[in-house]
Design a protein around this motif. Structure first.
Motif, PDB file in Angstrom:
ATOM      1  N   ASN A  64      35.346  38.082  32.916  1.00  0.00           N
ATOM      2  CA  ASN A  64      36.459  37.144  32.809  1.00  0.00           C
ATOM      3  C   ASN A  64      37.794  37.807  33.104  1.00  0.00           C
ATOM      4  O   ASN A  64      38.665  37.224  33.755  1.00  0.00           O
ATOM      5  CB  ASN A  64      36.489  36.532  31.402  1.00  0.00           C
ATOM      6  CG  ASN A  64      35.378  35.525  31.190  1.00  0.00           C
ATOM      7  OD1 ASN A  64      34.806  35.014  32.144  1.00  0.00           O
ATOM      8  ND2 ASN A  64      35.054  35.256  29.949  1.00  0.00           N
ATOM      9  N   TYR A  65      37.983  39.028  32.620  1.00  0.00           N
ATOM     10  CA  TYR A  65      39.231  39.742  32.896  1.00  0.00           C
ATOM     11  C   TYR A  65      39.362  40.037  34.389  1.00  0.00           C
ATOM     12  O   TYR A  65      40.455  39.989  34.956  1.00  0.00           O
ATOM     13  CB  TYR A  65      39.289  41.039  32.097  1.00  0.00           C
ATOM     14  CG  TYR A  65      39.311  40.841  30.596  1.00  0.00           C
ATOM     15  CD1 TYR A  65      40.041  39.803  30.024  1.00  0.00           C
ATOM     16  CD2 TYR A  65      38.598  41.672  29.754  1.00  0.00           C
ATOM     17  CE1 TYR A  65      40.051  39.608  28.655  1.00  0.00           C
ATOM     18  CE2 TYR A  65      38.610  41.479  28.378  1.00  0.00           C
ATOM     19  CZ  TYR A  65      39.337  40.450  27.839  1.00  0.00           C
ATOM     20  OH  TYR A  65      39.346  40.257  26.487  1.00  0.00           O
ATOM     21  N   THR A  66      38.237  40.354  35.026  1.00  0.00           N
ATOM     22  CA  THR A  66      38.261  40.615  36.465  1.00  0.00           C
ATOM     23  C   THR A  66      38.685  39.366  37.230  1.00  0.00           C
ATOM     24  O   THR A  66      39.511  39.436  38.159  1.00  0.00           O
ATOM     25  CB  THR A  66      36.869  41.069  36.951  1.00  0.00           C
ATOM     26  OG1 THR A  66      36.489  42.251  36.240  1.00  0.00           O
ATOM     27  CG2 THR A  66      36.880  41.372  38.435  1.00  0.00           C
ATOM     28  N   ILE A  67      38.130  38.206  36.840  1.00  0.00           N
ATOM     29  CA  ILE A  67      38.507  36.951  37.480  1.00  0.00           C
ATOM     30  C   ILE A  67      39.978  36.650  37.243  1.00  0.00           C
ATOM     31  O   ILE A  67      40.706  36.245  38.158  1.00  0.00           O
ATOM     32  CB  ILE A  67      37.638  35.790  36.948  1.00  0.00           C
ATOM     33  CG1 ILE A  67      36.178  35.975  37.384  1.00  0.00           C
ATOM     34  CG2 ILE A  67      38.164  34.444  37.440  1.00  0.00           C
ATOM     35  CD1 ILE A  67      35.228  34.982  36.764  1.00  0.00           C
ATOM     36  N   SER A  68      40.448  36.866  36.023  1.00  0.00           N
ATOM     37  CA  SER A  68      41.850  36.589  35.698  1.00  0.00           C
ATOM     38  C   SER A  68      42.791  37.455  36.518  1.00  0.00           C
ATOM     39  O   SER A  68      43.850  36.998  36.953  1.00  0.00           O
ATOM     40  CB  SER A  68      42.092  36.822  34.201  1.00  0.00           C
ATOM     41  OG  SER A  68      41.390  35.879  33.427  1.00  0.00           O
ATOM     42  N   LEU A  69      42.426  38.715  36.729  1.00  0.00           N
ATOM     43  CA  LEU A  69      43.243  39.590  37.573  1.00  0.00           C
ATOM     44  C   LEU A  69      43.269  39.087  39.015  1.00  0.00           C
ATOM     45  O   LEU A  69      44.291  39.163  39.696  1.00  0.00           O
ATOM     46  CB  LEU A  69      42.703  41.022  37.532  1.00  0.00           C
ATOM     47  CG  LEU A  69      43.071  41.843  36.296  1.00  0.00           C
ATOM     48  CD1 LEU A  69      42.199  43.091  36.210  1.00  0.00           C
ATOM     49  CD2 LEU A  69      44.543  42.237  36.350  1.00  0.00           C
ATOM     50  N   GLY A  70      42.137  38.547  39.463  1.00  0.00           N
ATOM     51  CA  GLY A  70      42.054  38.072  40.839  1.00  0.00           C
ATOM     52  C   GLY A  70      42.897  36.840  41.111  1.00  0.00           C
ATOM     53  O   GLY A  70      43.409  36.670  42.227  1.00  0.00           O
ATOM     54  N   VAL A  71      43.061  35.980  40.106  1.00  0.00           N
ATOM     55  CA  VAL A  71      43.805  34.729  40.331  1.00  0.00           C
ATOM     56  C   VAL A  71      45.233  34.787  39.806  1.00  0.00           C
ATOM     57  O   VAL A  71      45.967  33.808  39.931  1.00  0.00           O
ATOM     58  CB  VAL A  71      43.076  33.526  39.681  1.00  0.00           C
ATOM     59  CG1 VAL A  71      41.684  33.360  40.267  1.00  0.00           C
ATOM     60  CG2 VAL A  71      43.020  33.674  38.168  1.00  0.00           C
ATOM     61  N   ALA A  72      45.634  35.903  39.203  1.00  0.00           N
ATOM     62  CA  ALA A  72      47.005  36.020  38.698  1.00  0.00           C
ATOM     63  C   ALA A  72      47.994  35.818  39.847  1.00  0.00           C
ATOM     64  O   ALA A  72      47.875  36.427  40.900  1.00  0.00           O
ATOM     65  CB  ALA A  72      47.220  37.389  38.048  1.00  0.00           C
ATOM     66  N   GLY A  73      48.945  34.954  39.656  1.00  0.00           N
ATOM     67  CA  GLY A  73      49.941  34.676  40.684  1.00  0.00           C
ATOM     68  C   GLY A  73      49.568  33.554  41.632  1.00  0.00           C
ATOM     69  O   GLY A  73      50.398  33.117  42.430  1.00  0.00           O
ATOM     70  N   MET A  74      48.323  33.068  41.571  1.00  0.00           N
ATOM     71  CA  MET A  74      47.912  31.959  42.427  1.00  0.00           C
ATOM     72  C   MET A  74      48.417  30.635  41.851  1.00  0.00           C
ATOM     73  O   MET A  74      48.969  30.580  40.763  1.00  0.00           O
ATOM     74  CB  MET A  74      46.382  31.926  42.559  1.00  0.00           C
ATOM     75  CG  MET A  74      45.809  33.067  43.369  1.00  0.00           C
ATOM     76  SD  MET A  74      44.017  32.857  43.632  1.00  0.00           S
ATOM     77  CE  MET A  74      43.667  34.275  44.669  1.00  0.00           C
ATOM     78  N   ALA A  75      48.174  29.564  42.579  1.00  0.00           N
ATOM     79  CA  ALA A  75      48.614  28.236  42.149  1.00  0.00           C
ATOM     80  C   ALA A  75      47.885  27.827  40.874  1.00  0.00           C
ATOM     81  O   ALA A  75      46.812  28.341  40.547  1.00  0.00           O
ATOM     82  CB  ALA A  75      48.346  27.211  43.253  1.00  0.00           C
ATOM     83  N   VAL A  76      48.487  26.872  40.150  1.00  0.00           N
ATOM     84  CA  VAL A  76      47.914  26.406  38.886  1.00  0.00           C
ATOM     85  C   VAL A  76      46.482  25.908  39.074  1.00  0.00           C
ATOM     86  O   VAL A  76      45.608  26.154  38.239  1.00  0.00           O
ATOM     87  CB  VAL A  76      48.787  25.284  38.280  1.00  0.00           C
ATOM     88  CG1 VAL A  76      48.118  24.688  37.054  1.00  0.00           C
ATOM     89  CG2 VAL A  76      50.165  25.822  37.920  1.00  0.00           C
TER      90      VAL A  76
END
Length: 211
Positions: A64-76
């Motif tokens: 989950n942390y890996t996914i969160s890092l990947g989408v940080a800064g992307m659209a809502v």
């Protein structure tokens, strides 16, 4: 009022692509990966359903942390989709723990209480530190809130593992370990549903705004 935050600097710390958020995720990812490797090995050695359940939690959180890092800064919408995936994965992991617990109950295995206690303390220190670090992100959007929910559930689960270790040691039976593993699985399913519900709400809001 002490502890309140009203300026732009404080607000920026809880943005989905802030430096503080990314740093917290990297630390949490490293801790969860290390704890998964240690706890799954010791959980198998101790024949403990609750330790193995907790190890699976660490693995799920690392993903989950890996996914969160990947989408940080992307659209809502992208962050909401990531939260939706994490919510369903958390629920599925909970179901897997229930199946594993049922197998241990059928096999009649007796876990090693001493190993459970030592590993439970280490896991509690790890998850407690992560939960405190992520506390300020608990009221953010679904993706960030999902990380807080996972860390909170894990800290509660570690306390339950310690209670199970004491129960196994005192009773000489496996039922405390099995009960705690079942509770942890239920927490996982419930936490997953909370994440899915908020993520779906954000996706519906985003779709409405785009029309």
């Amino acid at each position: 009022m002490a502890g309140c935050c009203h300026d732009d600097h404080c607000h920026s710390e809880t943005l989905p692509n802030s430096r503080q958020w990314r740093r917290a995720l990297w630390i949490a990812l490293a801790v969860n990966t290390a704890m998964f490797l240690a706890e799954i090995a010791l959980g198998i050695a101790a024949v403990s359903a609750s330790l193995q359940a907790d190890a699976i939690d660490f693995l799920g959180d690392a993903a989950n942390y890996t996914i969160s890092l990947g989408v940080a800064g992307m659209a809502v919408s992208w962050r909401a989709w990531a939260a939706l995936v994490k919510g369903w994965s958390l629920g599925l992991l909970g179901a897997a723990v229930l199946l594993s617990t049922a197998w241990h109950a059928y096999a009649g295995t007796l876990p090693k209480a001493e190993t459970m206690g030592v590993v439970g303390v280490l896991a509690l220190l790890a998850n407690g530190g992560i939960a405190l670090m992520l506390y300020r992100f608990r009221a953010s959007e679904a993706n960030m809130r999902s990380v807080w929910i996972c860390s909170r559930n894990d800290a509660i689960g570690n306390l339950a593992v310690l209670a199970a270790a004491a129960g196994v040691f005192g009773s000489g039976a496996a039922w405390p370990d099995l009960i705690v593993a079942t509770i942890m699985a239920t927490l996982g399913v419930r936490g997953g549903w909370q994440i899915v519900r908020q993520a779906r709400s954000e996706l519906l809001t985003t779709a409405h705004d785009d029309t």
